[in-house]
Design a protein around this motif. Sequence first.
Motif, mmCIF file in Angstrom:
data_model
loop_
_atom_site.group_PDB
_atom_site.id
_atom_site.type_symbol
_atom_site.label_atom_id
_atom_site.label_comp_id
_atom_site.label_asym_id
_atom_site.label_seq_id
_atom_site.Cartn_x
_atom_site.Cartn_y
_atom_site.Cartn_z
ATOM 1 N N LEU A 37 0.706 -1.036 -0.078
ATOM 2 C CA LEU A 37 0.060 -0.185 -0.207
ATOM 3 C C LEU A 37 0.764 1.363 0.036
ATOM 4 O O LEU A 37 0.494 2.290 -0.680
ATOM 5 C CB LEU A 37 -0.967 0.057 1.221
ATOM 6 C CG LEU A 37 -2.079 0.839 1.068
ATOM 7 C CD1 LEU A 37 -2.843 0.585 0.047
ATOM 8 C CD2 LEU A 37 -3.090 0.710 2.322
ATOM 9 N N PRO A 38 1.871 1.451 0.732
ATOM 10 C CA PRO A 38 2.504 2.544 0.931
ATOM 11 C C PRO A 38 3.147 3.034 -0.659
ATOM 12 O O PRO A 38 3.691 4.182 -0.914
ATOM 13 C CB PRO A 38 3.663 2.336 1.698
ATOM 14 C CG PRO A 38 3.070 1.359 2.873
ATOM 15 C CD PRO A 38 2.227 0.518 1.854
ATOM 16 N N MET A 39 3.266 1.980 -1.527
ATOM 17 C CA MET A 39 3.883 2.298 -2.630
ATOM 18 C C MET A 39 3.008 3.478 -3.462
ATOM 19 O O MET A 39 3.484 3.934 -4.685
ATOM 20 C CB MET A 39 4.222 1.133 -3.607
ATOM 21 C CG MET A 39 4.754 1.190 -4.917
ATOM 22 S SD MET A 39 6.399 2.066 -4.940
ATOM 23 C CE MET A 39 7.739 0.935 -4.006
ATOM 24 N N LEU A 40 1.798 3.417 -3.307
ATOM 25 C CA LEU A 40 0.765 4.231 -4.259
ATOM 26 C C LEU A 40 1.266 5.588 -4.074
ATOM 27 O O LEU A 40 1.422 6.309 -5.262
ATOM 28 C CB LEU A 40 -0.645 3.891 -3.656
ATOM 29 C CG LEU A 40 -1.213 2.605 -3.919
ATOM 30 C CD1 LEU A 40 -2.725 2.495 -3.453
ATOM 31 C CD2 LEU A 40 -1.127 2.253 -5.529
ATOM 32 N N PRO A 41 1.443 6.330 -2.876
ATOM 33 C CA PRO A 41 1.978 7.674 -2.839
ATOM 34 C C PRO A 41 3.328 7.780 -3.511
ATOM 35 O O PRO A 41 3.428 8.608 -4.140
ATOM 36 C CB PRO A 41 1.730 8.187 -1.462
ATOM 37 C CG PRO A 41 1.535 6.743 -0.778
ATOM 38 C CD PRO A 41 1.098 5.895 -1.484
ATOM 39 N N GLY A 163 1.346 0.061 5.644
ATOM 40 C CA GLY A 163 0.576 1.210 5.241
ATOM 41 C C GLY A 163 -0.406 1.418 6.407
ATOM 42 O O GLY A 163 -1.014 0.511 7.122
ATOM 43 N N PRO A 164 -1.140 2.706 6.488
ATOM 44 C CA PRO A 164 -2.212 2.994 7.550
ATOM 45 C C PRO A 164 -3.429 2.134 7.043
ATOM 46 O O PRO A 164 -3.836 2.103 5.844
ATOM 47 C CB PRO A 164 -2.461 4.647 7.310
ATOM 48 C CG PRO A 164 -2.084 4.859 6.151
ATOM 49 C CD PRO A 164 -0.905 4.041 5.608
ATOM 50 N N ALA A 259 -7.377 -1.714 -3.848
ATOM 51 C CA ALA A 259 -8.525 -1.309 -4.570
ATOM 52 C C ALA A 259 -9.300 -0.217 -4.074
ATOM 53 O O ALA A 259 -9.801 0.747 -4.829
ATOM 54 C CB ALA A 259 -9.279 -2.602 -4.812
ATOM 55 N N SER A 260 -9.544 -0.307 -2.727
ATOM 56 C CA SER A 260 -10.198 0.950 -2.045
ATOM 57 C C SER A 260 -9.620 2.075 -2.090
ATOM 58 O O SER A 260 -10.251 3.180 -2.411
ATOM 59 C CB SER A 260 -10.622 0.741 -0.480
ATOM 60 O OG SER A 260 -9.318 0.407 0.192
ATOM 61 N N THR A 261 -8.190 2.288 -2.151
ATOM 62 C CA THR A 261 -7.337 3.367 -1.981
ATOM 63 C C THR A 261 -7.609 4.084 -3.598
ATOM 64 O O THR A 261 -7.541 5.208 -4.019
ATOM 65 C CB THR A 261 -5.910 3.278 -1.873
ATOM 66 O OG1 THR A 261 -6.142 2.827 -0.388
ATOM 67 C CG2 THR A 261 -5.243 4.506 -1.838
ATOM 68 N N PHE A 271 -3.803 9.246 2.486
ATOM 69 C CA PHE A 271 -2.681 9.582 1.543
ATOM 70 C C PHE A 271 -2.963 10.876 1.163
ATOM 71 O O PHE A 271 -3.352 11.275 0.009
ATOM 72 C CB PHE A 271 -2.649 8.629 0.325
ATOM 73 C CG PHE A 271 -2.483 7.245 0.619
ATOM 74 C CD1 PHE A 271 -1.130 6.603 0.787
ATOM 75 C CD2 PHE A 271 -3.546 6.308 0.775
ATOM 76 C CE1 PHE A 271 -0.853 5.350 1.036
ATOM 77 C CE2 PHE A 271 -3.080 4.955 1.015
ATOM 78 C CZ PHE A 271 -1.925 4.526 1.121
ATOM 79 N N ARG A 272 -2.543 11.758 2.015
ATOM 80 C CA ARG A 272 -3.090 13.210 1.860
ATOM 81 C C ARG A 272 -1.764 14.102 2.017
ATOM 82 O O ARG A 272 -2.065 15.171 2.005
ATOM 83 C CB ARG A 272 -4.106 13.547 2.658
ATOM 84 C CG ARG A 272 -4.075 13.654 4.176
ATOM 85 C CD ARG A 272 -5.241 13.927 4.940
ATOM 86 N NE ARG A 272 -5.010 13.602 6.328
ATOM 87 C CZ ARG A 272 -6.151 13.357 7.428
ATOM 88 N NH1 ARG A 272 -7.242 13.390 6.737
ATOM 89 N NH2 ARG A 272 -5.682 13.327 8.527
ATOM 90 N N ASP A 273 -0.710 13.599 1.932
ATOM 91 C CA ASP A 273 0.502 14.462 2.269
ATOM 92 C C ASP A 273 0.644 15.565 1.148
ATOM 93 O O ASP A 273 1.114 16.651 1.554
ATOM 94 C CB ASP A 273 1.752 13.293 2.040
ATOM 95 C CG ASP A 273 1.902 12.892 3.421
ATOM 96 O OD1 ASP A 273 1.046 13.211 4.498
ATOM 97 O OD2 ASP A 273 2.776 12.003 3.694
ATOM 98 N N ARG A 274 0.245 15.207 0.026
ATOM 99 C CA ARG A 274 0.472 16.048 -1.131
ATOM 100 C C ARG A 274 -0.609 17.221 -1.115
ATOM 101 O O ARG A 274 -0.130 18.197 -1.274
ATOM 102 C CB ARG A 274 0.333 15.353 -2.461
ATOM 103 C CG ARG A 274 0.604 16.285 -3.609
ATOM 104 C CD ARG A 274 0.591 15.504 -4.980
ATOM 105 N NE ARG A 274 1.333 14.611 -5.052
ATOM 106 C CZ ARG A 274 1.432 13.558 -5.922
ATOM 107 N NH1 ARG A 274 0.532 13.559 -6.679
ATOM 108 N NH2 ARG A 274 2.287 12.841 -5.947
ATOM 109 N N ARG A 275 -1.790 16.996 -0.124
ATOM 110 C CA ARG A 275 -2.630 18.020 -0.173
ATOM 111 C C ARG A 275 -2.501 18.812 1.031
ATOM 112 O O ARG A 275 -2.828 19.969 1.027
ATOM 113 C CB ARG A 275 -4.169 17.407 0.098
ATOM 114 C CG ARG A 275 -4.464 16.469 -1.046
ATOM 115 C CD ARG A 275 -6.140 16.481 -1.256
ATOM 116 N NE ARG A 275 -6.822 16.220 -0.015
ATOM 117 C CZ ARG A 275 -7.119 15.063 0.486
ATOM 118 N NH1 ARG A 275 -6.680 13.881 -0.303
ATOM 119 N NH2 ARG A 275 -7.629 14.784 1.531
ATOM 120 N N ASP A 276 -1.662 18.056 1.924
ATOM 121 C CA ASP A 276 -1.343 18.858 3.259
ATOM 122 C C ASP A 276 -0.157 19.651 3.291
ATOM 123 O O ASP A 276 -0.203 20.918 3.756
ATOM 124 C CB ASP A 276 -1.340 17.882 4.568
ATOM 125 C CG ASP A 276 -2.693 17.526 4.798
ATOM 126 O OD1 ASP A 276 -3.814 17.785 4.265
ATOM 127 O OD2 ASP A 276 -2.855 16.451 5.729
#
Length: 414
Positions: A37-41, A163-164, A259-261, A271-276
């Motif tokens: 999961l952490p690979m997505l961001p 991943g979270p 899939a849910s992500t 996965f909101r680091d880029r927004r924050d």
Amino acid sequence: RVPALLFSIAGPALIAWRGHPDRNVRLYWAIFSLLWLPMLPLATEARPYPQLFFLGSLQAIAFLRLSKSASLREAFGWTMVTAFFVLTNYYALVISGFQALVLFATHRRKLLNLYPALLPLLLVGVWMPFHLPVVLRFATEHGTMFTPLPPAAIFGVPWLLFGPGIQAFAVVMLLAFTVSAWWGARGKLPAEAQLVCTGIAAFALILIVGLFRATLTPRYVTAGIPALLFGLGWWAAKVRTQKPMAVAAMLGLFFFSTASTLVTGSTDERFRDRRDLQFETASAWLMKAPVDRLYYLKPERSPAPARDAEIAAFFFTRAGRPVKVIQSDYKSAMTPALGGDRRAGVLFIGDTPASARLTSWMRDQPAGWACRNFGQTAFAIMACRPQAPALSASTVRPFSLTSAKPPVTGMRSG
């Protein structure tokens, strides 16, 4: 971002192709790597962590081959990959060091005859005295805005690994419930078990150091993740005949979480680091006031003032609202000149304790400042502006905003 995306796919593809002689092991390992999961961001950022994951996978494969056949060819393969691995990110030194210790302990006599294979590592050693001081100086200058992990972070280890989300703890529970099916180590550990142990040791050391020094954010454990995911693939291949439902549940967890992500996309708060971690929303809020001077404040002084000034003023400049940028550490900036300046705005980036101290001081100043945190719980992107009388519509020029969001909270991330 294209190289990061390509490496995020190349890693699992490499594993499926050459990961292990046992087809089941390499395919399970490839699936878990693809759905980690952490690979997505990481795959959508202009950072080298997917490359680090790819090289970590290649090093794990080379380690297995060298462990089973201590030849000069295999030794050169491991040292060459390790050289590129370490030059990509110095955190790779941790798992590389543990692998070197294991190789030396298990093949001491054979490895002594393979000393020519050390040449790539010697070249890295020659380069490091020139390059490492630059990295350490950068870390020293920027590290003051981070803090060591609290002891309670130990309970969040599954999140760091997988991943979270609740699926991280479910993975650990599945491994625990099937321990009788896979725990059969007697005497000398096979190469597969040795590889998994090096991944565990590397992760444990990085975590322990992170409890005492500000050295850890979740992505920094990436170098050792391929070895740990290999452990899941090896586990699945070992227990699939005895406990097929456990393997199916493990695969389901990885598929469902990924899939849910993918379905929720940017609205997924995990996965909101880029927004924050951006200045756009804070700058837009500041531009609602007549800001002529922008105080860009951080916990430490900037090592590159000209570049930082350009970054701080970027969204003002893009909106046709050029401002004069004044840079300082936040403690030095807390003066009457700032406190009573009704044509100034403040943009702060740093940890929560520092932002709380600055906010408390700003609210007591004559200009009656209002402050908002547009970042995270532990890492603030804070903006402050004077409380002025209502402005006419002509006072502030229009601006475009591609995304807007209310203040949110989230996990700490560097």
